[in-house]
Design an enzyme around this catalytic site. Sequence first.
Site, PDB file in Angstrom:
ATOM      1  N   HIS A 289     -45.916  54.545  -5.452  1.00  0.00           N
ATOM      2  CA  HIS A 289     -44.845  53.659  -5.195  1.00  0.00           C
ATOM      3  C   HIS A 289     -44.131  53.426  -3.934  1.00  0.00           C
ATOM      4  O   HIS A 289     -44.874  52.203  -3.425  1.00  0.00           O
ATOM      5  CB  HIS A 289     -43.670  53.285  -6.421  1.00  0.00           C
TER       6      HIS A 289
ATOM      7  N   HIS B 259     -44.108  51.619 -17.776  1.00  0.00           N
ATOM      8  CA  HIS B 259     -44.718  52.216 -16.383  1.00  0.00           C
ATOM      9  C   HIS B 259     -44.589  53.258 -14.920  1.00  0.00           C
ATOM     10  O   HIS B 259     -43.957  53.992 -15.265  1.00  0.00           O
ATOM     11  CB  HIS B 259     -42.460  50.886 -16.145  1.00  0.00           C
TER      12      HIS B 259
END
Length: 300
Positions: free
Chosen positions: A91, A49
Site C-alpha cells: 500500500h 480490503h
Amino acid sequence: MYVRSAAAAAAAAFLGLTLTVLGGTAPASAGPGSAPGSAGLLGPTVYAHRGASAYAPENTLEAIDLAMRLGFDWVENDVQRTRDGELVVIHDDTLARTTDAEQVFPDRKPWRVKDFTAAEIARLDAGSWFSPRFAGARVPTLRQYMERVQDNRQRLLLEIKKPELYPGIEEQTLKVLEETGWLDAQHVARRLVVQSFSADSVRTVHRLRPDLVTAFLGTPAVADLPRYAEFTDRINPWHTTISADWVAAVHRLRGAHGKAMEVDTWIVDDAPTARKVREMGVDGIITNAPDVVQGAVGGY
C-alpha cells in the site's frame, strides 16, 4: 486507503479465539457465481480490503488466504513498482510501516519502494509488525499474488497505487494480468476490477482494455459524474463523503459499458456504519473486517 479501526482490532481478538475454538474455520459467505457489484437480496458485495487485514498483515498472501478461509472471494490490493521494474503488492510508497526495512537497510531512508530492487524487498519481513504469529510473511510480487488469488478461486479489486510515481504502470499491470491468465473473457467478466485514485490512470486502463470493469476512487461532485461515466463503471468513495442522494445520482448514470454505474464504499469496519451505507444504497463495502460487515448487512 488506510484505516484500521479499534472495532476491527477488537474483532481480530475475537476472531483469533473463534478460529482456535473452531479449528481454523469460520462461516463462509456465498460461493462463486455472483457478478461484480450485483448487490440485491444478499446485500452489498463485501470486499476484503488488502485481504482480511484486520486479522493478518495487509496485502500479504496470508491475508488473502485468511479471507478465503473466512469465505470471502473478493479481495482488494495495491500495486506499486520496484527500482528494477517488478510490480509488487504493497500500500504505502515506502517500506517502513509494514516491513523491517529500517532494520535490514538502516542507511536507505526514507525506504521508498521505487528505490529498492525486487530481490531486496523479498528479503523483508512483512508480518512481524502486525503480529509475531506472522513473522516471515513477505511482500508478494504481483505475479505471486495473482497466482495465489487464482489458486484460491478468488476475485480481485486491483488498485494501481500512485501511478504518477510509476510511468507506464497501467500497461505493465495489464501485461502481468495477461501473462497470469487474468484477461480472458471469464476473468474479465466476473473476477476482476481495476481502480485508482487517478482519473488519468483509470482512463488509460479503459483505453488499453475497454472490456475491463474499472472504478474511480473518490467522490466527484454530482455535476461532474457524467464525465467519469465516459471511462469508468464505478465510483468508489470514502464512506464519510457520501449520502443516499449522491449514491442515487451515480446509479442514474450509465457507465463505460452501458450499465448503471455502481458504488463500492470504503473503509467500513463496524456494524452500525455498514448498515448506514447499506441504507444509502451502495453496491459494495470494502472492509478490513469482512466478517463483521457481512454479519451486519448480509452480502457475499
